[in-house]
Design a protein around this motif. Structure first.
Motif, mmCIF file in Angstrom:
data_model
loop_
_atom_site.group_PDB
_atom_site.id
_atom_site.type_symbol
_atom_site.label_atom_id
_atom_site.label_comp_id
_atom_site.label_asym_id
_atom_site.label_seq_id
_atom_site.Cartn_x
_atom_site.Cartn_y
_atom_site.Cartn_z
ATOM 1 N N VAL A 110 110.345 56.379 33.871
ATOM 2 C CA VAL A 110 109.552 55.158 33.957
ATOM 3 C C VAL A 110 110.566 53.951 35.232
ATOM 4 C CG1 VAL A 110 110.637 52.776 33.506
ATOM 5 C CG2 VAL A 110 109.908 54.095 31.476
ATOM 6 N N LYS A 111 109.505 53.092 36.315
ATOM 7 C CA LYS A 111 110.577 53.139 37.313
ATOM 8 C C LYS A 111 110.888 51.701 37.467
ATOM 9 C CE LYS A 111 109.617 53.294 42.501
ATOM 10 N NZ LYS A 111 109.429 51.723 42.989
ATOM 11 N N VAL A 126 101.377 43.338 35.395
ATOM 12 C CA VAL A 126 102.165 44.293 35.101
ATOM 13 C C VAL A 126 103.134 44.056 34.723
ATOM 14 C CG1 VAL A 126 103.132 45.926 36.959
ATOM 15 C CG2 VAL A 126 100.613 44.928 37.977
ATOM 16 N N LEU A 127 103.176 45.404 33.521
ATOM 17 C CA LEU A 127 104.327 44.603 32.764
ATOM 18 C C LEU A 127 105.244 46.422 33.467
ATOM 19 C CD1 LEU A 127 102.873 45.404 29.059
ATOM 20 C CD2 LEU A 127 102.861 42.945 31.402
ATOM 21 N N ALA A 128 104.976 46.980 33.958
ATOM 22 C CA ALA A 128 106.329 48.130 34.539
ATOM 23 C C ALA A 128 104.833 48.853 35.260
ATOM 24 C CB ALA A 128 106.663 48.884 33.099
ATOM 25 N N THR A 129 105.860 50.150 36.170
ATOM 26 C CA THR A 129 105.509 51.212 36.116
ATOM 27 C C THR A 129 106.344 52.378 36.245
ATOM 28 O OG1 THR A 129 106.878 50.555 38.823
ATOM 29 C CG2 THR A 129 104.581 49.022 38.564
ATOM 30 N N PRO A 209 100.301 51.989 37.152
ATOM 31 C CA PRO A 209 101.893 50.175 36.747
ATOM 32 C C PRO A 209 100.711 50.252 35.378
ATOM 33 C CG PRO A 209 99.214 50.276 37.822
ATOM 34 C CD PRO A 209 99.730 51.786 38.034
ATOM 35 N N ILE A 210 101.518 49.915 34.355
ATOM 36 C CA ILE A 210 101.384 49.632 33.353
ATOM 37 C C ILE A 210 100.915 47.922 32.854
ATOM 38 C CG2 ILE A 210 102.087 49.836 31.007
ATOM 39 C CD1 ILE A 210 101.784 52.571 32.119
ATOM 40 N N VAL A 211 99.326 48.006 32.163
ATOM 41 C CA VAL A 211 99.024 46.564 32.197
ATOM 42 C C VAL A 211 98.579 45.454 31.250
ATOM 43 C CG1 VAL A 211 98.192 46.783 34.943
ATOM 44 C CG2 VAL A 211 96.418 46.224 32.833
ATOM 45 N N SER A 212 98.769 44.753 31.212
ATOM 46 C CA SER A 212 98.636 44.336 29.572
ATOM 47 C C SER A 212 97.128 44.003 29.547
ATOM 48 C CB SER A 212 98.916 42.410 29.894
ATOM 49 O OG SER A 212 98.596 41.488 28.383
ATOM 50 N N PRO A 213 96.871 44.656 28.619
ATOM 51 C CA PRO A 213 95.102 44.415 28.349
ATOM 52 C C PRO A 213 94.872 42.659 27.429
ATOM 53 C CG PRO A 213 96.332 45.070 26.529
ATOM 54 C CD PRO A 213 97.396 44.667 27.261
ATOM 55 N N LYS A 225 114.545 51.772 31.761
ATOM 56 C CA LYS A 225 114.242 52.288 33.650
ATOM 57 C C LYS A 225 114.769 53.555 33.147
ATOM 58 C CE LYS A 225 114.536 50.544 37.558
ATOM 59 N NZ LYS A 225 114.910 48.953 38.959
ATOM 60 N N GLY A 226 114.047 54.634 33.759
ATOM 61 C CA GLY A 226 114.578 56.025 34.035
ATOM 62 C C GLY A 226 114.098 56.825 32.789
#
Length: 420
Positions: A110-111, A126-129, A209-213, A225-226
Motif C-alpha cells: 500500500v503506497k 481512486v481510494l488508494a494505490t 490504483p484501487i478504485v471504487s466500483p 499505509k505500508g
C-alpha cells in the motif's frame, strides 16, 4: 272475701306490669325507627358525596408557571393506520448491486490511502494505490506486442501482394498471417490486464490504483499505509444507501395475508419516536432459517431513507386492510381505576380568584390553564400511538394533552399542587 280481694289485687298488679312492658316496647320501637331513618339519611349523604367529588375532579387547572415546569404539550387527534396489522421484525439493507467489497487483482504494498471512513465517493474514484513491479513487465509485454503487430502488419501486406502475384509460395503468406494474429491476441491480452488494473498502457509505472466500483459511502477500511494488500481480501467497503429497503421476517402462519403492494409502518428499534412508511415489493419463496420465517422485502421512499444505514433493526406493522383510525400518542391516554381518559385543554375558561388564604392573594392574577378529563375507549396500541374512541363528542379542533397527562391525572386525584 279476703281471697277475692287478694285475687283482684294480684290481677291488677299483673295488668300494670303488662302496661309497663308495652310502654317500654313502644319506646324501643320509636328509637329503632328513628335510628333507621338517621342511618338511611347518612348513607344517602355518603353516596352523594363521592358523586359530587367525582364531578369536581374531572377538571384540573395549572398556573402558567406550572404548565411550563411540567412541560405540557398538546396536539390534535390524528388519523393513523393502526387497524388489522401483522407485526414483523427485520433490518434495513441494500440490494447486492448497491454494496461493494473492494479488493485488488494483484498483490502489492500500500503506497497511499486517499479516503476516510464515511467519505462519499463516485464510481471510479481512486481510494488508494499499491505498488507491484510486475505491472512494469505487463506494460512492456503490451508495448512489445503492439510493436510486433505493426511490423507483422506491414509484412502481411507485402506477402499478400506477392502471393496474389504468385511470386512467393502461399505458405510464407500463411505463416505471416498466423504470426500477426498471435501478436494481436497477445497485445489485446496485455491490454485487458492493464485495463483491469486501471493502469495506463502507455509509459511504465509500478503503481496500481484501487478504485471504487460504485457511488456510495466508504465503510470499513481494512488496510494501512505500508502494509501488503493481498488478492481476494477486502480492502474497502462502499455502500450506496439510495436504494435502502427492509428485509422483514414473517412467520409461516401469516404468509397467506401478505401480498405485494401492501403498505407498512415501521420504527427503528432504538429510535421509536419516528414512524416511516414503506411498501412491499417482493416475497421470498423459501424459508430463511429454522425459525420458519420468510423474508419479505419492502421499499422505502428515498426521502425517508436519509440517515438510515444497513443493519439497523426495525419493528414493523404490515397493514392488511388500508383503513385509518383516530389515534393519539400512547402517553396521552391514562388509566384511572377501570376507565381511560385523555385531557383536553379548555378554551376561554374563566379565571378563578383565589381567596382561600392570604398568601394565595398574590397569585390571584396569575393566568390559569384548565384541562378536562375526557373518557375514551382505547383500541390498538402500536408504533407509539393508541387508537381512541371518545365516549362523548369532542370538538374537531380539540387540543389534547400529548405529554404530561400522567401529571394531570395525579393533580386531578389530589396529588398535584393545584387542583379543582
Amino acid at each position: 272475701m279476703k281471697n277475692i280481694s287478694k285475687y283482684l289485687t294480684a290481677k291488677s298488679t299483673k295488668e300494670k306490669r303488662k302496661e309497663r312492658k308495652g310502654i317500654k316496647l313502644g319506646v324501643l320501637c320509636v328509637f329503632l325507627a328513628l335510628f333507621a331513618v338517621t342511618s338511611q339519611s347518612c348513607n344517602e349523604k355518603k353516596t352523594e358525596e363521592p358523586q359530587e367529588e367525582e364531578k369536581e375532579t374531572t377538571e384540573v387547572a395549572l398556573t402558567a408557571s406550572q404548565y411550563k415546569t411540567v412541560g405540557i404539550e398538546t396536539g390534535m387527534v390524528e388519523n393513523r393506520n393502526l387497524n388489522k396489522i401483522i407485526k414483523a421484525n427485520g433490518y434495513t439493507t441494500v440490494p447486492p448491486q448497491n454494496s461493494a467489497e473492494v479488493s485488488t487483482l494483484i498483490g502489492g504494498t500500500v503506497k497511499d490511502i486517499f479516503v476516510l471512513e464515511g467519505t462519499y465517493v463516485n464510481k471510479g474514484k481512486v481510494l488508494a494505490t499499491i505498488q507491484n513491479l510486475e505491472v512494469i513487465g505487463m506494460q512492456e509485454d503490451y508495448q512489445s506486442a503492439v510493436a510486433n503487430v505493426e511490423y507483422l502488419q506491414l509484412e502481411y501486406n507485402r506477402q499478400k501482394t506477392l502471393s496474389d502475384e504468385n511470386v512467393n509460395p502461399r505458405k510464407t503468406f500463411q505463416e505471416v498471417k498466423a504470426k500477426l494474429a498471435a501478436e494481436r491476441a497477445r497485445a489485446q491480452a496485455a491490454k485487458n490486464k492493464l485495463d483491469a488494473l486501471h493502469v495506463n498502457t502507455k509509459g511504465t509505472t509500478s503503481v496500481v490504483p484501487i478504485v471504487s466500483p460504485i457511488n456510495g459511502y466508504v465503510g470499513k477500511i481494512n488496510i494501512a499505509k505500508g502494509a501488503f494488500a493481498d488478492t481476494g481480501v477486502s480492502l474497502f467497503e462502499v455502500v450506496d444507501n439510495s436504494q435502502m429497503h427492509l428485509d422483514l421476517n414473517v412467520y409461516e402462519k401469516d404468509l397467506g395475508s401478505i401480498s405485494i403492494g401492501q403498505v407498512i409502518d415501521f420504527v427503528l428499534t432504538n429510535q421509536s419516536n419516528k414512524s416511516i412508511k414503506g411498501k412491499i415489493f417482493g416475497i421470498n419463496k423459501s424459508f430463511s432459517n429454522e425459525s420458519k420465517t420468510v423474508a419479505v422485502h419492502a421499499k422505502i421512499d428515498p426521502a425517508d431513507a436519509k440517515g438510515l444505514i444497513p443493519g439497523m433493526y426495525v419493528s414493523a406493522n404490515i397493514n392488511i386492510v388500508n383503513a385509518t383510525v383516530p389515534a393519539l400518542p400512547k402517553d396521552a391516554v391514562v388509566r384511572n381505576a377501570d376507565k381511560y381518559f385523555v385531557f383536553m385543554q379548555e378554551q376561554g375558561h374563566a379565571e378563578e380568584k383565589h381567596d382561600h388564604k392570604a398568601r394565595e392573594k398574590e397569585k390571584a392574577h396569575e393566568e390559569e390553564i384548565h384541562f378536562k378529563a375526557i373518557e375514551v375507549i382505547p383500541g390498538t396500541t402500536d408504533l407509539g400511538f393508541t387508537e381512541v374512541k371518545f365516549v362523548n363528542d369532542v370538538p374537531a379542533n380539540a387540543k389534547i394533552v400529548t405529554k404530561g397527562a400522567f401529571y394531570l391525572l395525579s393533580a386531578m386525584k389530589g396529588g398535584g399542587e393545584h387542583t379543582h
